[in-house]
Design a protein around this motif. Structure first.
Motif, short mmCIF file in Angstrom:
data_model
loop_
_atom_site.label_atom_id
_atom_site.label_comp_id
_atom_site.label_asym_id
_atom_site.label_seq_id
_atom_site.Cartn_x
_atom_site.Cartn_y
_atom_site.Cartn_z
N ILE A 180 0.84 -1.21 0.00
CA ILE A 180 0.00 0.00 0.00
C ILE A 180 0.87 1.26 0.00
O ILE A 180 0.55 2.25 -0.67
CB ILE A 180 -0.99 -0.03 1.19
CG1 ILE A 180 -2.05 -1.12 0.98
CG2 ILE A 180 -1.66 1.33 1.43
CD1 ILE A 180 -2.99 -0.91 -0.20
N ASN A 199 0.54 4.09 -2.81
CA ASN A 199 0.32 5.52 -2.52
C ASN A 199 1.39 6.38 -3.18
O ASN A 199 1.12 7.50 -3.61
CB ASN A 199 0.33 5.76 -1.01
CG ASN A 199 -1.07 5.59 -0.43
OD1 ASN A 199 -2.06 6.03 -1.02
ND2 ASN A 199 -1.16 4.93 0.72
N LYS A 200 2.62 5.85 -3.23
CA LYS A 200 3.72 6.60 -3.81
C LYS A 200 3.54 6.78 -5.33
O LYS A 200 3.76 7.86 -5.86
CB LYS A 200 5.02 5.83 -3.54
CG LYS A 200 6.25 6.69 -3.48
CD LYS A 200 7.35 5.98 -2.73
CE LYS A 200 8.51 5.68 -3.64
NZ LYS A 200 9.48 4.79 -3.04
N ASN A 216 0.64 6.22 -7.16
CA ASN A 216 -0.67 6.67 -7.65
C ASN A 216 -1.22 7.83 -6.82
O ASN A 216 -2.20 7.68 -6.09
CB ASN A 216 -1.68 5.51 -7.62
CG ASN A 216 -1.32 4.44 -8.61
OD1 ASN A 216 -0.74 4.72 -9.66
ND2 ASN A 216 -1.64 3.20 -8.30
N LYS A 217 -0.55 8.97 -6.90
CA LYS A 217 -1.06 10.14 -6.18
C LYS A 217 -2.11 10.80 -7.04
O LYS A 217 -1.81 11.43 -8.04
CB LYS A 217 0.08 11.13 -5.92
CG LYS A 217 0.93 10.73 -4.77
CD LYS A 217 1.72 11.92 -4.25
CE LYS A 217 2.57 11.51 -3.07
NZ LYS A 217 3.98 11.43 -3.36
N ASN A 246 -7.76 5.99 -3.83
CA ASN A 246 -7.48 5.92 -2.40
C ASN A 246 -7.11 4.50 -2.02
O ASN A 246 -7.56 3.54 -2.65
CB ASN A 246 -8.70 6.36 -1.59
CG ASN A 246 -8.87 7.85 -1.66
OD1 ASN A 246 -8.03 8.60 -1.19
ND2 ASN A 246 -9.96 8.28 -2.29
N TYR A 247 -6.30 4.42 -0.96
CA TYR A 247 -5.86 3.09 -0.52
C TYR A 247 -6.07 2.90 0.96
O TYR A 247 -5.95 3.85 1.74
CB TYR A 247 -4.37 2.88 -0.84
CG TYR A 247 -4.12 2.77 -2.33
CD1 TYR A 247 -4.52 1.63 -3.02
CD2 TYR A 247 -3.51 3.80 -3.03
CE1 TYR A 247 -4.32 1.52 -4.40
CE2 TYR A 247 -3.30 3.70 -4.41
CZ TYR A 247 -3.72 2.55 -5.07
OH TYR A 247 -3.53 2.46 -6.42
#
Ligand code: SAM
Length: 375
Positions: A199, A203-204, A206-207, A212-213
């Motif tokens: 995760i 997050n890194k 897919n900003k 959302n994760y």
């Protein structure tokens, strides 16, 4: 095609049963498979079986070399040169993976992996996998999959079912390799994965305000009621679950989906009778050269795999090796039908990401499109 740049030494001494003077049949079959992908040297000792064995092996394969020796530790293993990509030494005398001079030594302890994990949930094994944890930042590169094509396929299925926008749940999303493209197509994404490292990597990369994760366990994560227009579970991820866990997972997703929503379940199609499979993957990018030896065994409706990675770093000129064990449950279409009964119906089935029809006896994948029953 045989890749002469790979060398495999296989120690039969370590699997010789002195009491009944035989070699394990499964293991013998495996020897032949290695000859498909590498220069194979079979190491064995002088036993009463030697002539029979040699005949059996040479009858089936001409490209096998033999070495007679009491212990594999006594033979001079060729050190990899720029010409030879990797050297693997396989013997059941090894209890852990060993690497020296870029020679990788390991055992094929399939039975012990199966015995260790078959009574417990396989999610615990997934949680330990190095590829998900230590190498999460390189995950998309190391798995070497055609993600773009998979995303096109997902979009095709959603559109076929009149889902052009709205929220999509990416179950067991990993590093979220499908999510950037899916959000480009106009969907909002919520990705859930049990691995914090995966995760963090998701997050890194897919900003995006549409993605959302959360770190969570899809078997029991409490989803908002009827929020999602669709859900996906890509790449043989639900196979970590036993049947009871699979039922909780299905019930859970059912709760989170809107009426008429669809759920795309993607798994490998396991064709019987398959005993062993071995293959090599070689690929590189600007910084790394990767060679992966994969050995799989399908038995007892489970697949046990070993992934032996050799990763050459072009800037440091060093090679890093690691080994990941994996055990997953095999689900057939009938198994899925029984589990989703009363909650979902199967409205489409595909044999691969090219949207080809599913054929149980030959498809590469089993991709089932489930539609939520409404009451
Ligand atoms: C084969 S990977 C697939 C990842 C991603 N779907 C893809 O296609 O790249 C399987 C993923 O399932 C996750 N996983 C395993 N058990 C899980 C669970 N109970 N809940 C959520 N994620 C889980 C693992 O952490 C891993 O990231």
């Amino acid at each position: 095609m045989m890749d002469k740049k790979i060398k495999i030494y296989l120690d039969l001494n370590s699997i010789y049963n002195k009491a009944n003077q035989t070699y394990n049949e499964d293991y013998m079959n495996l020897c032949f498979k290695f000859a498909d992908i590498a220069d194979l040297t079979i190491v064995f000792s002088e036993t009463v079986e030697i002539d029979k064995l040699k005949k059996q092996l040479t009858n089936q394969r001409k490209n096998v070399t033999f070495f007679v020796c009491e212990s594999i530790e006594n033979i001079n293993i060729e050190i990899p040169t720029p010409d030879i990509k990797a050297v693997f030494v396989i013997s059941n005398i090894y209890t852990t993976v060993k690497k020296e001079n870029n020679i990788i030594r390991f055992s094929l302890d399939f039975d012990s992996i199966e015995n260790k994990y078959s009574d417990t949930s396989l999610v615990s094994l997934a949680k330990e996998k190095l590829i998900y944890n230590l190498f999460s930042n390189d995950f998309s590169f190391l798995i070497n999959k055609d993600t773009k094509n998979e995303c096109h396929f997902l979009q095709y299925i959603f559109q076929k079912n009149n889902i052009y926008s709205g929220e999509i749940l990416d179950c067991c999303c990993g590093v979220g390799r499908h999510d950037a493209l899916l959000s480009n197509y106009g969907y909002e994404i919520l990705g859930i994965d049990i691995s914090e490292k995966q995760i963090a990597a998701a997050n890194k990369t897919n900003k995006n305000r549409l993605i959302n994760y959360i770190v969570g366990d899809v078997r029991n994560y409490k989803l908002p009621h009827k929020q999602f227009n669709g859900a996906v579970c890509m790449w043989t991820s639900f196979n970590y679950f036993n049947k009871e866990e699979m039922r909780s997972f299905i019930n859970n997703i059912y709760e989170g989906l809107k009426d008429e929503a669809i759920f795309i379940l993607d798994t490998k199609n396991f064709i019987y009778p398959v005993q062993y499979k071995t293959y090599l993957k070689n690929f590189e990018n600007e910084t790394k050269k990767v060679c992966i030896l994969v050995v799989k065994r399908v038995k007892n409706k489970m697949q046990t795999s070993k992934y032996i990675y050799s990763i050459y770093d072009k800037s440091t000129q060093k090679t890093n090796c690691f080994i990941d064990d994996e055990l997953i449950n095999i689900y057939t279409k009938t198994d899925v039908i029984n589990i989703v009964q009363g909650k979902f119906s199967i409205i489409d089935e595909y044999g691969d990401y090219d949207a080809s029809a599913f054929a149980e006896d030959k498809s590469n994948r089993m991709i089932l499109v489930l539609k939520k029953y409404t009451r």
